[in-house]
Write a protein that holds these residues in place. Structure first.
Motif, mmCIF file in Angstrom:
data_model
loop_
_atom_site.group_PDB
_atom_site.id
_atom_site.type_symbol
_atom_site.label_atom_id
_atom_site.label_comp_id
_atom_site.label_asym_id
_atom_site.label_seq_id
_atom_site.Cartn_x
_atom_site.Cartn_y
_atom_site.Cartn_z
ATOM 1 N N THR A 1 17.243 4.114 3.638
ATOM 2 C CA THR A 1 16.109 3.258 3.994
ATOM 3 C C THR A 1 15.711 3.438 5.452
ATOM 4 O O THR A 1 14.591 3.100 5.839
ATOM 5 C CB THR A 1 16.438 1.775 3.738
ATOM 6 N N PRO B 1 11.640 6.708 5.889
ATOM 7 C CA PRO B 1 10.382 6.443 6.614
ATOM 8 C C PRO B 1 10.155 7.393 7.788
ATOM 9 O O PRO B 1 9.002 7.677 8.142
ATOM 10 C CB PRO B 1 10.570 5.002 7.103
ATOM 11 N N ASP C 1 8.909 10.792 6.147
ATOM 12 C CA ASP C 1 7.921 10.692 5.071
ATOM 13 C C ASP C 1 6.702 11.565 5.333
ATOM 14 O O ASP C 1 6.169 12.203 4.420
ATOM 15 C CB ASP C 1 7.501 9.226 4.896
ATOM 16 N N SER D 1 5.418 14.489 2.861
ATOM 17 C CA SER D 1 4.090 14.344 2.258
ATOM 18 C C SER D 1 3.212 15.566 2.491
ATOM 19 O O SER D 1 2.345 15.891 1.666
ATOM 20 C CB SER D 1 3.391 13.100 2.825
ATOM 21 N N THR E 1 6.333 15.197 -2.309
ATOM 22 C CA THR E 1 6.599 13.773 -2.529
ATOM 23 C C THR E 1 6.683 13.455 -4.011
ATOM 24 O O THR E 1 7.553 12.685 -4.447
ATOM 25 C CB THR E 1 5.504 12.916 -1.879
ATOM 26 N N ASP F 1 6.272 2.139 -2.170
ATOM 27 C CA ASP F 1 6.829 1.294 -1.110
ATOM 28 C C ASP F 1 7.111 -0.116 -1.617
ATOM 29 O O ASP F 1 8.173 -0.687 -1.334
ATOM 30 C CB ASP F 1 5.866 1.239 0.077
ATOM 31 N N LEU G 1 10.929 -1.675 -2.133
ATOM 32 C CA LEU G 1 11.255 -2.861 -1.346
ATOM 33 C C LEU G 1 11.628 -4.025 -2.258
ATOM 34 O O LEU G 1 12.586 -4.763 -1.995
ATOM 35 C CB LEU G 1 10.061 -3.244 -0.468
ATOM 36 N N TRP H 1 3.485 -9.184 5.239
ATOM 37 C CA TRP H 1 3.152 -7.794 5.551
ATOM 38 C C TRP H 1 1.872 -7.342 4.852
ATOM 39 O O TRP H 1 0.987 -6.741 5.458
ATOM 40 C CB TRP H 1 4.330 -6.915 5.157
ATOM 41 N N SER I 1 -0.123 -7.057 -2.053
ATOM 42 C CA SER I 1 0.999 -6.502 -2.816
ATOM 43 C C SER I 1 2.011 -7.557 -3.236
ATOM 44 O O SER I 1 2.956 -7.244 -3.966
ATOM 45 C CB SER I 1 1.719 -5.425 -1.987
#
Length: 480
Positions: A95, A99, A102, A106, A116, A302, A306, A381, A385
């Protein structure tokens, strides 16, 4: 991972498990946290209220962790904390590293397809398949995993691993077919997916030798090598699992001669173990694989990862904090079956049942509180979502709980019951994604179905563990 922490004998002067009131009290805490995660936080518009509730629950979570900390630990809380940190090494490292790399991943492509997509497909396949390909290995190494002699385990593993690996890796085809039918990749990309998946499964099989407290340093070292390789060369997609494999091969070098005397298991036993592992693993992982195929490029990776994190943390915590106590109670039960009269076994059976229920409830409390905290964080955040995150978090909590209880059913000899639960779950997952319109709706529906399956699993688990003498007798007898 499977519940294979070695059992250690303990004295009869250990105190009894918590009183029965802890089970309904823990159940109330779990339900309250879940309702808050699904109904309250995503519907709040006041960011201050969301932050306040999340903070309060985070503080309560610290209190819950203190309450559920196993007081019967032989080496104290610091040792247990260290074991938990080591066990969570892959979660903590990956974790952090993913990030950071990434952007590079990608930008890389294989045969015109983004790296990816290949990495994500493999990541959705390996956790489910790992349950399957490791199951025959546990049969092959037998009780050497539970002995004090670590060299016996390594020698046994060297004898068992090569042929079992060759036979078990055939199940990768079961996943490659739907991946290719849905994603329609060029052969070069499909080949990369197959190679990446096979390398990860070999890595996972080798990790079996670390599935004991005195080998968790090796577990952490292997995952550290994996994470370092990923950080240094993120686009060299085969390097991370190869780095982990090389670390795990080091302690096996002294037992290479065992390869000349390979263990040959009955093909029917291997096939049965593979199916058994697929159905047990489906409960926690099938929905993510199917979701990826159904959503394609719209897969909210994501948010899903999470929201899955609370269930994964609670799942790993179970095996460090609560499974060792269960193993000790089983060892005591087996000793009582040999040394004590039949009329005194009921006390040990009751004690064992309470230990199981206590561990399951405490795991549920921790997982539900974490789900609430994560949902609050997602609301702050990215409010858009939040509904999907809450639904995935709660459904994954239910999947995790059903998985833990299914392991206990499998352990006590009710493999058929555990597999029926896994098959029912897999059927519900496929039907939900085929018939329902969105990810949020799908996961809310699956959460409802899973709570029903969980209730049935707990009922059967309590019934069979209430009188475990017969099943444990035959497990013990056949190991002689």
């Amino acid at each position: 991972m499977l519940d294979t922490t070695p059992a250690r004998p303990h004295t009869r002067h250990d105190r009894l498990p918590e009183r029965r009131w802890t089970t309904p009290a823990g159940g109330v805490l779990v339900v309250a946290a879940l309702l808050g995660a699904t109904l309250l936080l995503p519907s709040l518009s006041d960011r201050g209220a969301v932050a306040g509730i999340t903070t309060v629950v985070a503080v309560l979570l610290l209190g819950a962790v203190a309450l559920v900390w196993p007081s019967t630990s032989r080496r104290g809380p610091l040792y247990t904390a260290g074991q938990l940190v080591l066990h969570l090494t892959p979660v903590l490292l990956l974790t952090t590293v993913f990030p950071l790399v990434d952007t590079e991943i990608s930008s890389a492509r294989i045969g015109g397809v983004g790296l990816t997509s290949v990495v994500l497909a493999s990541s959705m396949t390996v956790p489910w398949l790992s349950q399957s390909v490791c199951m025959p290995l546990y049969r092959g190494i037998g009780d050497t995993l539970h002995r004090e002699d670590g060299d016996a385990l390594l020698a046994s593993f060297c004898r068992a691993w090569p042929l079992i690996a060759l036979r078990s890796l055939s199940v990768v085809a079961l996943f490659a077919v739907p991946v290719q039918l849905v994603l329609d990749w060029p052969l070069q990309v499909l080949g990369a997916y197959l190679v990446l998946t096979v390398l990860h499964l070999l890595f996972v099989q080798l990790l079996v030798i670390t599935n004991r407290p005195d080998h968790r340093g090796l577990w952490a070292a292997a995952w550290t090598a994996y994470a370092v390789a990923l950080f240094l060369a993120p686009t060299v997609w085969a390097l991370p699992p190869l780095a982990g494999i090389l670390v795990l091969l080091v302690p096996l070098r002294r037992h290479v001669r065992q390869l000349a005397d390979p263990l040959v298991l009955d093909r029917r036993d291997v096939a049965a173990d593979l199916v058994r592992g697929l159905l047990l693993g489906a409960v926690l992982w099938a929905d993510k694989f199917v979701f990826l195929l159904a959503a394609g490029r719209d897969f909210a990776v994501d948010v899903v990862f999470l929201a899955l994190l609370p269930a994964i943390l609670a799942y790993n915590a179970y095996f460090v904090l609560f499974a060792p106590r269960f193993d000790r109670e089983v060892a005591t039960m087996r000793s009582a079956m040999e040394d004590e009269p039949l009329e005194r076994l009921h006390r040990h059976s009751s004690r064992l049942t309470l230990t199981i229920l206590s561990g399951v409830v405490k795991t549920g409390v921790v997982g539900a509180a974490l789900a609430l905290v994560v949902t609050g964080g997602v609301v702050l955040w990215d409010r858009g979502s939040a509904p999907l995150a809450a639904a995935v978090a709660v459904a994954s909590w239910a999947f995790m709980m059903t998985t833990v209880v299914s392991y206990k059913l499998d352990y006590v000899g009710q493999q058929r019951v555990a597999q029926v639960i896994g098959a029912a779950h897999l059927t519900a997952v496929v039907a939900a994604f085929a018939l329902l319109p969105s990810g949020t709706t799908v996961y809310l529906a699956l959460a409802g179905v899973e709570l029903l399956l969980l209730a049935l699993a707990v009922r059967d688990c309590t019934r069979h563990w209430g009188r475990p003498e017969y099943s444990l007798f035959w497990r013990h007898a056949t190991s002689w």
